[in-house]
Design a protein around this motif. Structure first.
Motif, PDB file in Angstrom:
ATOM      1  N   GLY A  58       0.811  -1.210   0.000  1.00 39.19           N
ATOM      2  CA  GLY A  58       0.000   0.000   0.000  1.00 39.19           C
ATOM      3  C   GLY A  58       0.837   1.250   0.000  1.00 39.19           C
ATOM      4  N   LYS A  59       0.253   2.351   0.463  1.00 44.23           N
ATOM      5  CA  LYS A  59       0.940   3.638   0.516  1.00 44.23           C
ATOM      6  C   LYS A  59       0.891   4.182   1.939  1.00 44.23           C
ATOM      7  N   GLY A  60       1.649   5.238   2.169  1.00 39.85           N
ATOM      8  CA  GLY A  60       1.643   5.862   3.482  1.00 39.85           C
ATOM      9  C   GLY A  60       2.649   5.226   4.411  1.00 39.85           C
ATOM     10  N   LYS A  61       2.364   5.253   5.717  1.00 42.13           N
ATOM     11  CA  LYS A  61       3.289   4.750   6.731  1.00 42.13           C
ATOM     12  C   LYS A  61       3.180   3.224   6.849  1.00 42.13           C
ATOM     13  N   ALA A  62       3.323   2.540   5.713  1.00 42.24           N
ATOM     14  CA  ALA A  62       2.957   1.140   5.650  1.00 42.24           C
ATOM     15  C   ALA A  62       4.039   0.193   6.158  1.00 42.24           C
ATOM     16  N   ALA A  92       6.833   0.489  15.314  1.00 42.56           N
ATOM     17  CA  ALA A  92       7.107   1.740  14.603  1.00 42.56           C
ATOM     18  C   ALA A  92       6.723   1.688  13.124  1.00 42.56           C
ATOM     19  N   HIS A  93       6.275   2.849  12.615  1.00 40.51           N
ATOM     20  CA  HIS A  93       5.990   3.005  11.191  1.00 40.51           C
ATOM     21  C   HIS A  93       7.261   3.433  10.451  1.00 40.51           C
ATOM     22  N   ASN A  94       7.219   3.268   9.132  1.00 40.56           N
ATOM     23  CA  ASN A  94       8.341   3.703   8.271  1.00 40.56           C
ATOM     24  C   ASN A  94       9.675   3.206   8.812  1.00 40.56           C
ATOM     25  N   PHE A  95       9.767   1.913   9.038  1.00 44.19           N
ATOM     26  CA  PHE A  95      10.963   1.337   9.650  1.00 44.19           C
ATOM     27  C   PHE A  95      12.002   1.048   8.574  1.00 44.19           C
ATOM     28  N   SER A  96      13.177   1.629   8.753  1.00 45.32           N
ATOM     29  CA  SER A  96      14.155   1.664   7.672  1.00 45.32           C
ATOM     30  C   SER A  96      14.754   0.304   7.337  1.00 45.32           C
TER      31      SER A  96
END
Length: 367
Positions: free
Chosen positions: A331-335, A350-354
């Motif tokens: 999907g899109k966003g903080k996925a 956590a979101h947007n985990f590198s």
């Protein structure tokens, strides 16, 4: 961006969690491998950033911060040795021999720091540990903070400022084996023939030790052991397939590990290859952190381990199931999340985990 004592750009684990306002060493090695696919300059900076915090004896700090008025750099522990892997992946991208010349002495010093400071019985097999003698920091070194294999661990003293857990870990020694093989590639690029010979001999000896000490032929799995190597610390976890990622298992050993990995009641869940077997009584994805959730770095090590032993069809199948099963990845966003519930696929923490993002790239690129 650079700030405080931080001299280089780099990726935080996530900007959406208040405690992730720093740079962790094994996060950084993983970020660098992912970055090397599309922005090699930033990948180099991520590696250089952490080696600015290397002690004279070779130790690399666990975590460093841009703002040390909030929290001091963490020198209580380091993290698993994956830095040579990152440097090789960067070098393979742009063949910048000057980058290798700059990093090679630091990598070599860090590699041998382990044997000088984390090999309690000097048998060539290292242990996780801490600089301050604390048990919690010793567990942190593994990166798998509360994994069940550490439930009964205690601390032993090696020397002043050097403490080990009372167990030898299969994943740590598999990583060290892989590092020797990557150091061989870098030493060859620099024409350091004496180093190549040394690493080659050490790798051969270590490979034999890993195959004999950590593999339980009855269970068909790799486990940590006590310091003496006389009994296994049972409980199937993702550390069991690091020997396949490092290419240190025999083909026969890889076959049995593969069979367990592909069992739906164990590791082949909706989001396959989570941190511990789903049929273990301590399996708890919602409260466990490293006792059940799927962390995509560990899933990647599992998939790549399958590829290393010729199980490409299974690796492809697992890759698709991971990407489709983990909520929001497509999907899109903080996925992209820190980890995932392996049974439901729900994104956790956590979101947007590198490093999750980095390992998605590795899974897709089959590298």
């Amino acid at each position: 961006i650079p700030a405080g004592e931080i001299k280089y750009e780099g990726l935080f684990p996530s900007y959406h969690y208040k405690w992730f306002n720093g740079f962790w060493s094994w996060d950084s090695w993983k970020h660098a491998v992912g970055l090397a696919f599309y922005t090699v300059d930033l990948a180099k900076k991520q590696v250089k950033l952490m080696f600015e915090f290397q002690n004279e004896d070779g130790f690399v700090a666990d975590c460093v911060y841009r703002d040390t008025t909030i929290e001091n750099h963490n020198y209580r522990d380091t993290k698993p040795p994956l830095s040579a892997w990152a440097v090789v992946k960067i070098y393979e991208t742009d063949k910048d021999i000057n980058f290798v010349k700059e990093l090679y002495p630091k990598l070599k010093k860090y590699h041998y720091w382990w044997y000088a400071n984390r090999d309690h019985d000097q048998d060539g097999l290292c242990e996780y540990g801490s600089t301050d003698g604390s048990l919690v920091a010793a567990k942190w070194v593994s990166g798998m903070d509360n994994a069940i294999r550490f439930d009964d661990s205690t601390i032993v003293k090696n020397s002043e400022g050097a403490y080990s857990l009372n167990q030898e870990s299969v994943d740590l020694n598999a990583y060290l084996y892989a590092e020797k093989k990557y150091l061989i590639l870098l030493a060859n690029a620099l024409n350091h023939t004496d180093d190549v010979e040394r690493y080659t001999l050490e790798a051969k000896k270590l490979k034999n030790a890993i195959q004999k000490q950590f593999y339980d032929s009855k269970d068909g799995w790799f486990y940590d052991t006590n310091l003496e190597g006389t009994h296994f610390i049972k409980g199937e976890g993702s550390e069991g397939w690091t020997a396949l990622w490092a290419k240190v298992a025999t083909q026969e050993q890889a076959e049995t590990v593969k069979d367990r990995m592909m069992e739906p009641k164990k590791f082949y869940t909706k989001v396959p290859f989570q941190t511990m077997s789903a049929d273990h009584p301590k399996f708890d994805p919602l409260k466990g952190y490293w006792r059940g959730p799927n962390w995509l770095d560990q899933a990647y090590f599992g998939v790549q381990g399958l590829r290393n032993y010729g199980f490409d069809d299974l690796a492809d199948k697992a890759t698709i199931q991971i990407i489709e099963g983990a909520e929001g990845i497509l999907g899109k966003g903080k996925a992209i999340r820190e980890n995932y519930h392996p049974i439901t696929g729900k994104g956790l923490h956590a979101h947007n985990f590198s490093w999750s993002a980095a390992h998605i790239l590795m899974l897709i690129m089959k590298d």
